[in-house]
Motif scaffolding. Structure first.
Motif, PDB file in Angstrom:
ATOM      1  N   GLN A   7     -66.366   1.209  33.935  1.00  0.00           N
ATOM      2  CA  GLN A   7     -65.093   1.724  34.460  1.00  0.00           C
ATOM      3  C   GLN A   7     -64.141   0.610  34.842  1.00  0.00           C
ATOM      4  OE1 GLN A   7     -66.449   3.987  37.910  1.00  0.00           O
ATOM      5  NE2 GLN A   7     -67.178   5.822  36.731  1.00  0.00           N
ATOM      6  N   MET A   8     -64.735  -0.734  35.224  1.00  0.00           N
ATOM      7  CA  MET A   8     -63.888  -1.821  35.516  1.00  0.00           C
ATOM      8  C   MET A   8     -63.462  -2.276  34.058  1.00  0.00           C
ATOM      9  SD  MET A   8     -64.858  -5.569  36.887  1.00  0.00           S
ATOM     10  CE  MET A   8     -66.008  -5.905  35.411  1.00  0.00           C
ATOM     11  N   PHE A   9     -64.094  -2.301  33.152  1.00  0.00           N
ATOM     12  CA  PHE A   9     -63.853  -2.865  31.693  1.00  0.00           C
ATOM     13  C   PHE A   9     -62.657  -1.946  31.139  1.00  0.00           C
ATOM     14  CE2 PHE A   9     -67.045  -6.113  31.826  1.00  0.00           C
ATOM     15  CZ  PHE A   9     -66.312  -7.104  31.041  1.00  0.00           C
ATOM     16  N   ALA A  10     -62.938  -0.626  31.279  1.00  0.00           N
ATOM     17  CA  ALA A  10     -61.872   0.111  30.698  1.00  0.00           C
ATOM     18  C   ALA A  10     -60.563  -0.353  31.438  1.00  0.00           C
ATOM     19  CB  ALA A  10     -62.331   1.595  30.941  1.00  0.00           C
ATOM     20  N   ARG A  11     -60.484  -0.365  32.537  1.00  0.00           N
ATOM     21  CA  ARG A  11     -59.444  -0.723  33.214  1.00  0.00           C
ATOM     22  C   ARG A  11     -58.880  -2.250  32.749  1.00  0.00           C
ATOM     23  NH1 ARG A  11     -61.446   3.214  35.653  1.00  0.00           N
ATOM     24  NH2 ARG A  11     -60.315   4.732  36.681  1.00  0.00           N
ATOM     25  N   TYR A  12     -59.553  -3.138  32.639  1.00  0.00           N
ATOM     26  CA  TYR A  12     -59.338  -4.514  32.060  1.00  0.00           C
ATOM     27  C   TYR A  12     -58.817  -4.299  30.672  1.00  0.00           C
ATOM     28  CZ  TYR A  12     -60.017  -8.799  29.508  1.00  0.00           C
ATOM     29  OH  TYR A  12     -59.623  -9.943  28.573  1.00  0.00           O
ATOM     30  N   SER A  13     -59.331  -3.497  29.821  1.00  0.00           N
ATOM     31  CA  SER A  13     -59.090  -3.330  28.472  1.00  0.00           C
ATOM     32  C   SER A  13     -57.626  -2.753  28.314  1.00  0.00           C
ATOM     33  CB  SER A  13     -59.907  -2.450  28.080  1.00  0.00           C
ATOM     34  OG  SER A  13     -59.598  -2.203  26.405  1.00  0.00           O
ATOM     35  N   MET A 156     -60.592 -12.096  31.473  1.00  0.00           N
ATOM     36  CA  MET A 156     -61.155 -10.902  32.481  1.00  0.00           C
ATOM     37  C   MET A 156     -60.993 -11.566  33.743  1.00  0.00           C
ATOM     38  SD  MET A 156     -62.632  -8.177  33.105  1.00  0.00           S
ATOM     39  CE  MET A 156     -63.625  -7.242  34.109  1.00  0.00           C
ATOM     40  N   ILE A 157     -61.127 -12.623  34.148  1.00  0.00           N
ATOM     41  CA  ILE A 157     -61.164 -13.218  35.512  1.00  0.00           C
ATOM     42  C   ILE A 157     -59.615 -13.232  36.087  1.00  0.00           C
ATOM     43  CG2 ILE A 157     -60.649 -15.609  34.889  1.00  0.00           C
ATOM     44  CD1 ILE A 157     -63.148 -14.499  37.586  1.00  0.00           C
ATOM     45  N   TYR A 158     -58.690 -13.255  35.341  1.00  0.00           N
ATOM     46  CA  TYR A 158     -57.285 -13.123  35.746  1.00  0.00           C
ATOM     47  C   TYR A 158     -57.138 -11.491  36.517  1.00  0.00           C
ATOM     48  CZ  TYR A 158     -56.182 -17.536  33.736  1.00  0.00           C
ATOM     49  OH  TYR A 158     -56.296 -18.717  33.300  1.00  0.00           O
TER      50      TYR A 158
END
Length: 167
Positions: A7-13, A156-158
């Protein structure tokens, strides 16, 4: 990997793609189509490859059959691409938000673009999808610099710092 991770990666994307879109908004169609150094030879072709890949994977994850080639350019005009990219990013977030840890462990059987059947756990597929995006966004970053756009801060860190994922 648990559901919250994807879920975090989908939002990052979605966030990183919005930065790519903002950079592309500063260019005209001629610049987007101009030859550039990368695996796909223009910004538009690289953008399309990413979106084709995401569209194919989302169809497979939903049990749908979709025929597209990985080098196809179904969105040759930037405005059409932009609308489709935003819709797919929303769709990915909606999809991962329905998953729990058990669903991520399920094995999905699907056919690739060559028609070969594979069986792969959803968590591996989701990891691939987000890794694939990062790989090609790196190429887009280089292509955008060659088009005169300043460097993008889309690591990703930003995103994690901005959204409170890292304390």
């Amino acid at each position: 990997m648990n559901a919250a991770y994807f879920q975090m990666f989908a939002r990052y994307s979605q966030w990183a793609n919005a930065h790519i879109i903002a950079a592309c908004d500063t260019l005209d169609q001629i610049d987007l189509d101009a030859p550039r150094e990368a695996f796909f030879p223009s910004i538009m072709k690289t953008l399309n490859h990413l979106l084709v890949g995401d569209t194919l994977w989302m169809a497979r994850l939903r049990g749908e059959i979709l025929q597209m080639g990985l080098a196809d350019t179904p969105w040759p005009l930037y405005d059409d691409y932009k609308a489709a990219r935003i819709a797919v990013d929303d769709s990915m977030i909606n999809y991962v938000d329905t998953l729990d840890d058990a669903a991520l462990a399920d094995v999905l059987t699907y056919k690739n673009v060559a028609g070969v059947t594979y069986a792969t756990p959803r968590n591996v597929i989701m990891g691939h999808v987000f890794n694939h995006q990062t790989h090609h966004r790196g190429q887009l970053h280089s292509q955008l610099i060659s088009a005169g756009h300043p460097s993008l801060e889309i690591d990703m860190i930003y995103f994690a710092r901005l959204k409170g994922y890292s304390q």
